[in-house]
Write an enzyme that holds these catalytic residues in place. Structure first.
Site, PDB file in Angstrom:
ATOM      1  N   THR A 128     -11.183  -2.709   3.868  1.00  0.00           N
ATOM      2  CA  THR A 128      -9.764  -2.809   4.214  1.00  0.00           C
ATOM      3  C   THR A 128      -9.121  -3.882   3.349  1.00  0.00           C
ATOM      4  OG1 THR A 128      -8.166  -3.389   5.916  1.00  0.00           O
ATOM      5  CG2 THR A 128     -10.360  -4.348   6.162  1.00  0.00           C
ATOM      6  N   GLY A 129      -7.915  -3.599   2.887  1.00  0.00           N
ATOM      7  CA  GLY A 129      -7.247  -4.586   2.050  1.00  0.00           C
ATOM      8  C   GLY A 129      -6.342  -3.907   1.047  1.00  0.00           C
ATOM      9  N   ARG A 167       1.538   7.676  -3.187  1.00  0.00           N
ATOM     10  CA  ARG A 167       0.466   6.707  -3.461  1.00  0.00           C
ATOM     11  C   ARG A 167      -0.690   6.896  -2.455  1.00  0.00           C
ATOM     12  NH1 ARG A 167      -2.118   2.575  -0.188  1.00  0.00           N
ATOM     13  NH2 ARG A 167      -2.826   0.931  -1.567  1.00  0.00           N
ATOM     14  N   GLY A 208      -4.380   5.022  -1.399  1.00  0.00           N
ATOM     15  CA  GLY A 208      -5.153   3.799  -1.609  1.00  0.00           C
ATOM     16  C   GLY A 208      -6.643   4.059  -1.712  1.00  0.00           C
ATOM     17  N   ASP A 209      -7.425   3.045  -1.388  1.00  0.00           N
ATOM     18  CA  ASP A 209      -8.877   3.126  -1.541  1.00  0.00           C
ATOM     19  C   ASP A 209      -9.578   3.844  -0.388  1.00  0.00           C
ATOM     20  OD1 ASP A 209      -7.977   0.894   0.034  1.00  0.00           O
ATOM     21  OD2 ASP A 209     -10.092   0.307   0.187  1.00  0.00           O
ATOM     22  N   GLY A 262      -5.543  -1.815  -1.510  1.00  0.00           N
ATOM     23  CA  GLY A 262      -6.345  -0.701  -2.012  1.00  0.00           C
ATOM     24  C   GLY A 262      -6.520  -0.618  -3.517  1.00  0.00           C
ATOM     25  N   THR A 297      -5.968  -1.015   8.368  1.00  0.00           N
ATOM     26  CA  THR A 297      -6.876   0.136   8.350  1.00  0.00           C
ATOM     27  C   THR A 297      -7.998   0.006   9.387  1.00  0.00           C
ATOM     28  OG1 THR A 297      -6.402   0.409   6.035  1.00  0.00           O
ATOM     29  CG2 THR A 297      -8.526   1.226   6.749  1.00  0.00           C
TER      30      THR A 297
END
Ligand code: ASP
Length: 338
Positions: A256-257, A234, A236-237, A259, A206
């Site tokens: 970032t990671g 889906r 994510g965050d 999510g 990201t």
């Protein structure tokens, strides 16, 4: 009489408090302006990056930070700096955002982005968009041109289109590298029966930026293709305000990671909350979330953040994170744990 004067004083104090989020806090700024960006955290180490590819990343990170610097130095806004920095990273096939976004299980690119402004807590986000050249522009359009915060799928695309944001043939986002990653993961999935998020070598990528301008405004933004092999629409965050992105008068954060963990732990907001409620410094708060709470939970990733004084932090619990920061006094561009 005394009571009335007291009540008036109380009301004045109260109205000042309510006004608080709308004020840009300028005083006591340590750095006149500051900018921090990331291009994703993950399994990134010297051994799996050739010198040539490493150089490509460093060149792009430098280009992005230069762009942000030229905007902030000349008195431009953090909103423009964050938007332009993210657009450069979205336009590069190196990062998992815009061109170069990862593929879903069904072989398409579904992108998420968000942006938030600290002075008034205004925010905009889009999720699962497939034909917007720069998703960060769509998020900004939601923030600036609608009464809403979050739009998804065809509705977000329709709104972006109506707002004059450039749309493009979805084939534009395809890169062989990301296509091959999907094929590899599908193969592994067949062999092991585990979905991508369960496989140990999941990679992230990201992009995000946070800026403080000379007017005292903090803005944070994040843009992503999400995770390879994601399915069921889906999200994510990254487009979730408070999870992947947050900005207020205290600090601005972009994550970032993995999510799902960032959403459960409301990571971006948690940094600000710990500063406000526990009186922690920016780096203490960010370190607590990334290196304690997330590590204990098994969530990998990192974040970039700055506070209203221009202090910067960039913790990550993975082997690397593409990242850079800049103040009038300092400049840093890095990839590994150095
Ligand atoms: N946080 C993103 C997501 O879970 C992925 C990433 O940061 O690379 O969608």
């Amino acid at each position: 009489m005394k009571l009335t004067i007291l009540s008036i004083c109380f009301l004045i104090v109260l109205s000042c408090k309510v006004q608080e989020p709308n004020k840009v806090i300028k005083k006591m700024t340590k750095h006149k302006y500051a900018l921090v960006l990331h291009g994703g955290a993950g399994t990134i180490s010297k051994s799996n990056l050739s010198a040539e590819v490493e150089q490509q990343y460093l060149t792009k990170l430098n280009e992005a930070i230069d762009k942000g610097e030229s905007i902030l130095k000349s008195g431009g806004t953090s909103l423009d700096a964050v938007t332009q920095v993210i657009m450069i990273l979205e336009d590069s096939p190196l990062f998992n955002a815009g061109k170069g976004a990862v593929f879903t299980h069904d072989g398409i690119n579904e992108m998420d982005a968000s942006i938030m402004q600290g002075s008034d807590l205004n925010a905009g986000a889009v999720g699962g968009v497939t034909n917007i050249k720069n998703p960060i522009l769509a998020a900004r359009a939601v923030m600036e041109k609608s009464d809403h915060v979050f739009m998804v799928g065809s509705g977000a695309e329709e709104f972006a289109n109506m707002s004059g944001v450039e749309t493009i043939n979805p084939g534009y986002f395809r890169t062989e590298r990301r296509w091959n990653s999907l094929q590899r993961i599908l193969e592994k999935e067949k062999e092991t029966g585990l979905t991508e998020m369960e496989l140990p070598d999941s990679k992230f990528g990201t992009v995000g930026a946070v800026a403080l301008d000379i007017h005292g405004e903090i803005v944070a933004g994040t843009s992503t293709g999400g995770m390879t092999n994601k399915r069921y629409k889906r999200i994510g965050d990254s487009p979730v305000i408070g999870a992947g992105t947050y900005a207020d008068n205290t600090c601005g954060v972009s994550c970032t990671g993995h999510g799902e963990y960032f959403i459960r732990y409301a990571v971006a907001h948690d940094v600000s909350a710990m500063m406000n409620y526990k009186n922690l410094s920016l780096s203490e708060a960010a370190d607590q979330v990334i290196n304690k709470k997330l590590v204990e939970a098994g969530g990998s990733g990192g974040l970039i953040a700055l506070d209203r004084y221009g202090n910067i932090t960039m913790p990550f619990n993975t082997s690397g994170m593409y990242r850079a920061y800049l103040t009038p006094e300092e400049r840093f561009v890095g990839i590994y744990n150095e």
